[in-house]
Enzyme design. Structure first.
Site, mmCIF file in Angstrom:
data_model
loop_
_atom_site.group_PDB
_atom_site.id
_atom_site.type_symbol
_atom_site.label_atom_id
_atom_site.label_comp_id
_atom_site.label_asym_id
_atom_site.label_seq_id
_atom_site.Cartn_x
_atom_site.Cartn_y
_atom_site.Cartn_z
ATOM 1 N N ARG A 99 0.819 -1.203 0.000
ATOM 2 C CA ARG A 99 0.000 0.000 0.000
ATOM 3 C C ARG A 99 0.862 1.266 0.000
ATOM 4 N NH1 ARG A 99 -4.957 2.522 -0.736
ATOM 5 N NH2 ARG A 99 -4.895 4.431 0.477
ATOM 6 N N ASP A 123 -7.686 -3.493 0.573
ATOM 7 C CA ASP A 123 -6.942 -4.349 1.472
ATOM 8 C C ASP A 123 -7.881 -5.412 1.967
ATOM 9 O OD1 ASP A 123 -4.560 -4.835 3.026
ATOM 10 O OD2 ASP A 123 -4.275 -2.669 2.890
HETATM 11 N N1 EPU Z 1 -9.298 7.496 3.014
HETATM 12 C C1 EPU Z 1 -10.143 7.972 2.022
HETATM 13 N N2 EPU Z 1 -9.583 8.648 0.966
HETATM 14 C C2 EPU Z 1 -8.250 8.882 0.872
HETATM 15 C C3 EPU Z 1 -7.385 8.384 1.877
HETATM 16 C C4 EPU Z 1 -7.961 7.698 2.941
HETATM 17 O O1 EPU Z 1 -11.354 7.782 2.073
HETATM 18 O O2 EPU Z 1 -7.816 9.520 -0.111
HETATM 19 C C5 EPU Z 1 -9.885 6.738 4.148
HETATM 20 C C6 EPU Z 1 -9.478 5.277 4.114
HETATM 21 O O3 EPU Z 1 -10.298 4.515 3.269
HETATM 22 C C7 EPU Z 1 -9.582 4.860 5.560
HETATM 23 C C8 EPU Z 1 -9.161 6.111 6.313
HETATM 24 O O4 EPU Z 1 -9.337 7.196 5.378
HETATM 25 O O5 EPU Z 1 -10.909 4.551 5.901
HETATM 26 C C9 EPU Z 1 -7.736 6.054 6.853
HETATM 27 O O6 EPU Z 1 -6.830 6.049 5.798
HETATM 28 P P1 EPU Z 1 -5.362 6.688 5.896
HETATM 29 O O7 EPU Z 1 -5.104 7.377 4.610
HETATM 30 O O8 EPU Z 1 -5.224 7.472 7.153
HETATM 31 O O9 EPU Z 1 -4.482 5.380 6.008
HETATM 32 P P2 EPU Z 1 -3.281 4.898 5.087
HETATM 33 O O10 EPU Z 1 -2.300 5.979 4.908
HETATM 34 O O11 EPU Z 1 -3.810 4.224 3.883
HETATM 35 C C10 EPU Z 1 -1.871 4.117 7.157
HETATM 36 C C11 EPU Z 1 -1.159 2.866 7.569
HETATM 37 C C12 EPU Z 1 -2.148 1.804 8.021
HETATM 38 C C13 EPU Z 1 -3.002 2.377 9.131
HETATM 39 C C14 EPU Z 1 -3.672 3.680 8.685
HETATM 40 C C15 EPU Z 1 -4.469 4.365 9.754
HETATM 41 C C16 EPU Z 1 0.771 2.840 6.153
HETATM 42 C C17 EPU Z 1 1.499 2.194 5.043
HETATM 43 N N3 EPU Z 1 -0.399 2.339 6.453
HETATM 44 O O12 EPU Z 1 -2.674 3.769 6.034
HETATM 45 O O13 EPU Z 1 -1.361 0.726 8.513
HETATM 46 O O14 EPU Z 1 -3.984 1.431 9.492
HETATM 47 O O15 EPU Z 1 -2.652 4.606 8.237
HETATM 48 O O16 EPU Z 1 -3.670 4.663 10.852
HETATM 49 O O17 EPU Z 1 1.242 3.779 6.767
HETATM 50 C C18 EPU Z 1 -0.605 -1.477 8.658
HETATM 51 O O18 EPU Z 1 0.503 -1.037 8.951
HETATM 52 O O19 EPU Z 1 -0.879 -2.715 8.744
HETATM 53 C C19 EPU Z 1 -1.642 -0.562 8.198
HETATM 54 C C20 EPU Z 1 -2.715 -0.974 7.566
#
Ligand code: EPU
Length: 427
Positions: A99, A123
């Site tokens: 991701r 995911d």
């Molecule tokens: N979201 C949207 N639109 C966007 C971006 C996000 O709707 O453009 C929504 C997502 O669908 C979700 C929420 O916002 O419901 C949170 O998404 P966020 O962008 O904050 O998460 P991420 O950057 O995709 C990171 C971590 C995740 C962790 C989340 C929340 C990494 C690589 N991943 O994901 O970690 O759960 O932040 O803290 O940094 C893991 O390490 O196993 C993992 C999944």
């Protein structure tokens, strides 16, 4: 790292005793690696976890033009050499594996003016859109087209903008931040995510020569600097609060007493408060955290929220702790509504859990009973390992490649604390 054609086999253990060192954070190092695209030369990262995702991100960067190689796996030092001739394309085969590949978008767009990135998929725990990444970059002058499963972004030179997120997305904050580094003028990111890993990325960028105000807050102000003006640095990756919590959970279900070297209590305050409610004794110490667990923990209610709230990534661990605690706890998921898949696996181990939408009601039982289970994702996989420590008989965990994506020698570290655990070839 051992190949993933193995199972992890755990038997009821405890109490866990001793000390482990918490490795660097996956969700920081992957972003730092992507941000190394912003500067030519050799970036050196220390305290890098030896995990599969680092290798995959290394493959992606090498397809783009930055070579990643271990200077030493023993000392966990990774060198990233950027020769300056970048191919700003992130192909499907690599993007679908990780991701965090989305994190090359901001650096490549601001540096090269164009990017072709395979659209990241969902995911196991739900859909993961990138609309906020795109709308933020559009406000900075980028145009997007989606063709044949690829996002194509262009911008001769990005300009500063006011970007206000509806929700503090971790990935979107990181992409706007890195893109803003070379944008013309000032970019203000409001309602920015403020996880410690974002603080680490900001600090890394500042060390490289970026101009960022408000580090650690929900309002980041980035004054663009000239392309080519950043310099490579040596940077230590922030310790992994999720891995730290995993060892705390392991101590919790086994009634142990451990010390976590290199854990930062100030990065986990809300969670530690909840662990305190469950009866764990937590002490912030010089260079680490001490954890003492009672013979049986008490149940509590927990809801996930963006930082400084309790991270969604802790949730499978908390649910697992509640399965053997005294009483009933309700866990509410506010980030990924579908992130309860592992509950069925815990039920196979005898856990008493019912789910309703984004709530799980967990009734503690005295102990679980071992069974074969499958890790559905990184965090849930680690939680099943923890559950196995509290389960009579043998728990055999498949899907170990998920755990290897984010955990640096989980089995070895737990063994060093006295856990009865091993990796065994899958037959
Ligand atoms: N979201 C949207 N639109 C966007 C971006 C996000 O709707 O453009 C929504 C997502 O669908 C979700 C929420 O916002 O419901 C949170 O998404 P966020 O962008 O904050 O998460 P991420 O950057 O995709 C990171 C971590 C995740 C962790 C989340 C929340 C990494 C690589 N991943 O994901 O970690 O759960 O932040 O803290 O940094 C893991 O390490 O196993 C993992 C999944």
């Amino acid at each position: 790292m051992e190949p993933a054609t193995e199972h992890i086999v755990v038997r009821r253990s405890g109490p866990l005793l001793g000390e482990v060192t918490v490795p660097g954070a996956k969700n920081s190092v992957l972003k730092l690696m992507a941000a190394s695209l912003l500067t030519d030369g050799v970036t050196t990262l220390t305290n890098v976890p030896d995990i599969a995702d680092v290798a995959i991100m290394g493959d992606l960067l090498s397809a783009i033009g930055v070579t990643a190689e271990w200077q030493s796996t023993e000392d966990r030092v990774l060198r990233l050499t950027n020769h300056g001739a970048l191919t700003p394309v992130a192909p499907y085969e690599l993007v679908e594996r990780i991701r965090a590949s989305i994190n090359v978008l901001g650096p490549l767009l601001t540096r090269c003016g164009t990017v072709r990135l395979s659209l990241p998929g969902g995911d196991d725990f739900g859909s993961r859109p990138i609309d906020m990444h795109m709308s933020g970059l559009e406000a900075m002058g980028a145009t997007f087209q989606i063709r044949h499963g690829y996002v194509e972004a262009t911008a001769d030179r990005l300009h500063g903008a006011n970007v206000t997120f509806d929700f503090p997305s971790v990935g979107a904050t990181e992409n706007i931040l890195t893109a803003a580094v070379f944008a013309k003028g000032t970019t203000v990111i409001d309602n920015a995510a403020r996880e410690p890993e974002i603080g680490d990325l900001c600090q890394f960028l500042v060390e490289m020569g970026a101009d960022i105000e408000g580090v650690g807050s929900s309002k980041l102000v980035v004054h663009g600097v000239e392309r080519g003006s950043l310099r490579p640095v040596v940077h230590e990756v922030v310790p992994d609060r999720i891995q730290a919590a995993t060892y705390m959970a392991a101590a919790g279900v086994t009634g142990g007493e451990i010390r976590l070297r290199n854990a930062h209590s100030e990065h986990m305050e809300m969670l530690l408060r909840r662990f305190g409610d469950m009866g764990l004794g937590i002490t912030a110490q010089e260079g680490g955290i001490g954890v003492w667990a009672p013979a049986r923990m008490r149940a509590t209610d927990v809801a996930t929220l963006p930082y400084p709230g309790i991270a969604t990534d802790y949730k499978p661990l908390v649910v697992t702790m509640l399965t053997v605690a005294e009483g009933v706890g309700i866990v509410t998921e506010n980030l990924y509504p579908g992130r309860f898949r592992y509950v069925e696996e815990l039920q196979r181990l005898g856990a008493d859990i019912s789910t309703d939408g984004h709530h799980a009601v967990v009734r503690g039982v005295p102990h679980l009973s071992g069974a074969p289970v499958r890790a559905p994702d990184i965090r849930a996989g680690a939680a099943l390992v923890v559950a196995g420590l509290a389960a009579e008989g043998e728990t055999v965990i498949g899907g170990v490649h998920h755990i290897d994506r984010g955990y640096d020698d989980l089995v070895g570290r737990l063994r060093s604390l006295g856990a009865d655990i091993e990796r065994r070839p899958a037959v």
